[in-house]
Design an enzyme around this catalytic site. Structure first.
Site, PDB file in Angstrom:
ATOM      1  N   SER A  65      49.243  72.756  34.472  1.00 15.53           N
ATOM      2  CA  SER A  65      50.396  73.421  33.865  1.00 15.53           C
ATOM      3  C   SER A  65      51.723  72.932  34.428  1.00 15.53           C
ATOM      4  O   SER A  65      52.719  72.863  33.700  1.00 15.53           O
ATOM      5  CB  SER A  65      50.280  74.936  34.041  1.00 15.53           C
ATOM      6  OG  SER A  65      49.210  75.423  33.258  1.00 15.53           O
ATOM      7  N   PHE A  66      51.751  72.573  35.709  1.00 13.85           N
ATOM      8  CA  PHE A  66      53.008  72.117  36.298  1.00 13.85           C
ATOM      9  C   PHE A  66      53.531  70.864  35.601  1.00 13.85           C
ATOM     10  O   PHE A  66      54.734  70.637  35.539  1.00 13.85           O
ATOM     11  CB  PHE A  66      52.829  71.851  37.802  1.00 13.85           C
ATOM     12  CG  PHE A  66      54.128  71.746  38.534  1.00 13.85           C
ATOM     13  CD1 PHE A  66      54.832  72.883  38.893  1.00 13.85           C
ATOM     14  CD2 PHE A  66      54.659  70.507  38.862  1.00 13.85           C
ATOM     15  CE1 PHE A  66      56.044  72.794  39.565  1.00 13.85           C
ATOM     16  CE2 PHE A  66      55.868  70.408  39.538  1.00 13.85           C
ATOM     17  CZ  PHE A  66      56.565  71.554  39.889  1.00 13.85           C
ATOM     18  N   VAL A  90      47.706  79.753  33.848  1.00 10.63           N
ATOM     19  CA  VAL A  90      47.719  79.839  35.302  1.00 10.63           C
ATOM     20  C   VAL A  90      47.181  81.211  35.685  1.00 10.63           C
ATOM     21  O   VAL A  90      47.686  82.238  35.225  1.00 10.63           O
ATOM     22  CB  VAL A  90      49.144  79.646  35.871  1.00 10.63           C
ATOM     23  CG1 VAL A  90      49.115  79.645  37.393  1.00 10.63           C
ATOM     24  CG2 VAL A  90      49.774  78.357  35.348  1.00 10.63           C
ATOM     25  N   VAL A  91      46.132  81.202  36.500  1.00 16.03           N
ATOM     26  CA  VAL A  91      45.498  82.447  36.935  1.00 16.03           C
ATOM     27  C   VAL A  91      45.862  82.679  38.402  1.00 16.03           C
ATOM     28  O   VAL A  91      45.717  81.786  39.236  1.00 16.03           O
ATOM     29  CB  VAL A  91      43.964  82.369  36.753  1.00 16.03           C
ATOM     30  CG1 VAL A  91      43.303  83.641  37.265  1.00 16.03           C
ATOM     31  CG2 VAL A  91      43.619  82.126  35.285  1.00 16.03           C
ATOM     32  N   ASP A  94      44.958  83.606  45.624  1.00 16.19           N
ATOM     33  CA  ASP A  94      45.282  84.270  46.886  1.00 16.19           C
ATOM     34  C   ASP A  94      46.464  83.650  47.616  1.00 16.19           C
ATOM     35  O   ASP A  94      46.810  84.078  48.709  1.00 16.19           O
ATOM     36  CB  ASP A  94      44.055  84.243  47.811  1.00 16.19           C
ATOM     37  CG  ASP A  94      42.897  85.047  47.255  1.00 16.19           C
ATOM     38  OD1 ASP A  94      43.159  86.060  46.565  1.00 16.19           O
ATOM     39  OD2 ASP A  94      41.743  84.660  47.504  1.00 16.19           O
ATOM     40  N   THR A  95      47.082  82.630  47.007  1.00 18.45           N
ATOM     41  CA  THR A  95      48.207  81.951  47.656  1.00 18.45           C
ATOM     42  C   THR A  95      49.423  82.013  46.740  1.00 18.45           C
ATOM     43  O   THR A  95      49.303  82.338  45.550  1.00 18.45           O
ATOM     44  CB  THR A  95      47.857  80.464  47.932  1.00 18.45           C
ATOM     45  OG1 THR A  95      47.767  79.780  46.678  1.00 18.45           O
ATOM     46  CG2 THR A  95      46.557  80.340  48.711  1.00 18.45           C
ATOM     47  N   HIS A  97      50.826  79.682  45.327  1.00 20.61           N
ATOM     48  CA  HIS A  97      50.789  78.569  44.385  1.00 20.61           C
ATOM     49  C   HIS A  97      51.070  79.036  42.952  1.00 20.61           C
ATOM     50  O   HIS A  97      51.804  78.396  42.196  1.00 20.61           O
ATOM     51  CB  HIS A  97      49.424  77.867  44.468  1.00 20.61           C
ATOM     52  CG  HIS A  97      49.300  76.681  43.593  1.00 20.61           C
ATOM     53  ND1 HIS A  97      48.625  76.709  42.390  1.00 20.61           N
ATOM     54  CD2 HIS A  97      49.757  75.415  43.737  1.00 20.61           C
ATOM     55  CE1 HIS A  97      48.674  75.520  41.838  1.00 20.61           C
ATOM     56  NE2 HIS A  97      49.358  74.712  42.630  1.00 20.61           N
TER      57      HIS A  97
END
Length: 164
Positions: A65-66, A90-91, A94-95, A97
C-alpha cells in the site's frame, strides 16, 4: 458515514453519469491480495457497468500500500487517464507501522490530487483486523472497490462539466 451504517456497494445507479468515454487507471497493492483482489473486481465490474470500456481501464500492481501513490503517479503519466483509483488494504498490527503506512498513502493521494488535473481516488481499507477488511471487500459491508469506481466516475464528470 460509518461503514457499519452504510453498505459500500449501495448507490443509486441513476445518479451515476455515463462513463463510456472515460479512461480510468487502477493501481492495486499485492499485499493482502485476498482482500485487494476483491476490491479490484468490485471496481472493474462497477466501471464496466457504467460504460467504461475494457481498453480504457489500465491496471497496474505495486508490492504494498505504501507504493500506491507512486504507482498512481506512474499510471497518470503513462496512460493519461481521466482518473486513477488507488486500492489497498492495511490491517493494524502490534507496531506503529500501520500508522506510518496509512498516513503516507493518505498524504500521497492528497498530494497527487493537488498536483494533477485529474482525481485520484482513495480506496485504501484501514482496518483493525482481516475480518473487517474482508467485510468491506465484498462482505457484509459491500465493496469499497464499488464505491471507489463510482467516486471516480462522479469526479471525472465534475471536472469535465466545470471545464466547459
Amino acid at each position: 458515514m460509518a461503514t457499519a451504517n452504510h453498505n459500500l456497494s449501495d448507490y443509486d445507479s441513476n445518479l451515476v453519469p455515463d462513463a463510456s468515454t472515460m479512461r480510468v487507471g487502477v493501481v492495486i497493492s499485492e499485499w493482502n491480495y485476498q482482500v485487494t483482489g476483491k476490491l479490484l473486481d468490485g471496481a472493474i465490474n462497477t466501471l464496466k457497468k457504467h460504460g467504461v470500456k475494457d481498453e480504457n481501464i489500465f491496471i497496474e500492481h505495486v508490492p504494498g500500500s505504501f507504493e500506491l501513490p507512486f504507482g498512481a503517479k506512474c499510471i497518470a503519466n503513462h496512460y493519461k487517464p481521466d482518473a486513477v483509483i488507488l486500492l489497498g488494504s492495511v490491517v493494524r498490527g502490534d507496531t506503529p507501522h500501520f500508522d506510518y503506512v496509512c498516513d503516507g498513502v493518505t498524504q500521497g493521494c492528497m498530494h497527487l490530487n493537488t498536483q494533477y488535473d485529474i482525481p485520484f481516488i482513495f480506496g485504501l481499507l484501514t482496518t483493525d483486523n482481516l475480518k473487517q477488511a474482508e467485510d468491506r471487500a465484498g462482505g457484509m459491508h459491500g465493496n469499497k472497490g464499488d464505491e471507489a469506481a463510482v467516486t471516480a466516475i462522479k469526479m471525472v464528470d465534475l471536472a469535465w462539466r466545470l471545464k466547459k
